[in-house]
Design an enzyme around this catalytic site. Sequence first.
Site, PDB file in Angstrom:
ATOM      1  N   SER A 185       0.860  -1.184   0.000  1.00 18.00           N
ATOM      2  CA  SER A 185       0.000   0.000   0.000  1.00 18.00           C
ATOM      3  C   SER A 185       0.897   1.235   0.000  1.00 18.00           C
ATOM      4  CB  SER A 185      -0.951  -0.018   1.199  1.00 18.00           C
ATOM      5  OG  SER A 185      -1.866   1.051   1.138  1.00 18.00           O
ATOM      6  N   HIS A 212      -2.684  -1.142  -3.204  1.00 18.69           N
ATOM      7  CA  HIS A 212      -3.816  -0.244  -2.976  1.00 18.69           C
ATOM      8  C   HIS A 212      -3.664   1.020  -3.825  1.00 18.69           C
ATOM      9  CE1 HIS A 212      -4.274  -2.133   1.306  1.00 18.69           C
ATOM     10  NE2 HIS A 212      -4.687  -2.937   0.345  1.00 18.69           N
ATOM     11  N   ASP A 309      -3.753  -4.955   6.489  1.00 19.96           N
ATOM     12  CA  ASP A 309      -4.109  -5.826   5.371  1.00 19.96           C
ATOM     13  C   ASP A 309      -2.954  -6.774   5.065  1.00 19.96           C
ATOM     14  OD1 ASP A 309      -5.624  -6.867   3.315  1.00 19.96           O
ATOM     15  OD2 ASP A 309      -5.067  -5.307   1.874  1.00 19.96           O
TER      16      ASP A 309
END
Length: 367
Positions: A185, A212, A309
């Site tokens: 991310s 992401h 995550d």
Amino acid sequence: MLPANVHHADPAPGSLPVLIVDDSAVARAVLTRVVDQSGDFHVVGSVGSVPRALDFLAKNRVSYVLLDIMMPGTDGLTALPDMIAAAHDAKVVMVSGSVDAGAACVVQALALGAVDTMLKPAFGSSTKSFGVDLIEKMRRIEAGVRTPGVVRHPVAAEGRVVAPPLNPPIKMRKADFDVIAIGASTGGIHALSKLLRAVPVDRDVPILITQHLPTSFMPYFAAQIAVLSGRPCDVAVDRMQIRAGRIIVAPGDKHLRCRRDTRGNPIVLLTGETVASGCLPSVDPMLASVAATYGDRTLAVVLSGMGRDGAQGVVAVADAGGTIVVQDEASSVVWGMPGAAMATGVAAAMLEPAAIGQMIASGCRAS
């Protein structure tokens, strides 16, 4: 116009210092007001050029740099690597009117190490919503740096015994992988570029990536990954075959899963359900499905990013006998995701991105 060495006498207790770099005096004034009114951040310097910014950073430490892209002389993108190096641990947010004009500009900024981007409002438009969004973005970044439950030094978690962090040199043993699944991310594109550059093209194991990013950026992201890696890279579509020597990236609005078709060939499956992390796409379902499909011939990699995550997914990979490697804290823009993965106790190693790439290139695994 604020002088380069401005220091506010009474910043809010605990607020973080910010440097503004923008050639527009109006933009600097707006940004200064927004930042100083936030209570969480305060402006310590405001300059109109890259050379003045580098001079300021040579003498002062800040937590955030708000950097424009379009400036006379050295532009923000060209200066970004030098700015990051000069700013030490500071997070650089690109605040520019050009970041929405083309996603390639955004992806390039993120690939070069910017922590995020923010579209500057057009001249004459209201700055109220812009100010709210900018400060909220900075607060989210800071929350990701300090993700609850992520420890700086791994301890026992979920009944597992956590080994001390591993850094090179580490014990390696020969073991080919049938797939590499990478989750990332904030700060992940920069880490990915270092990792992929260390993997030679003849290392033709398929690579799946969940990064992401908004949906509109994914074609540009895939194109940049193809250039960095020297191999084909596609944005995933449902039932796409997973082939050796290719990279597949999750689209911005679906989870990338994998399974085997009726002939036993691995294929992509795209889904859009809500998951525990709240992310879409999420690293967790990708890793869980890869573990179910490839078992102990899976290599899972968790790179820089906010939040947790991937922490559930790495446990699924470990339970299937696969190997997990996470990015080390020192090289991570945000150690939320790799820190959370490390805290599960299942990671075999904690390395900087180029070292992870070298491990993949060697055909070895950490043990």
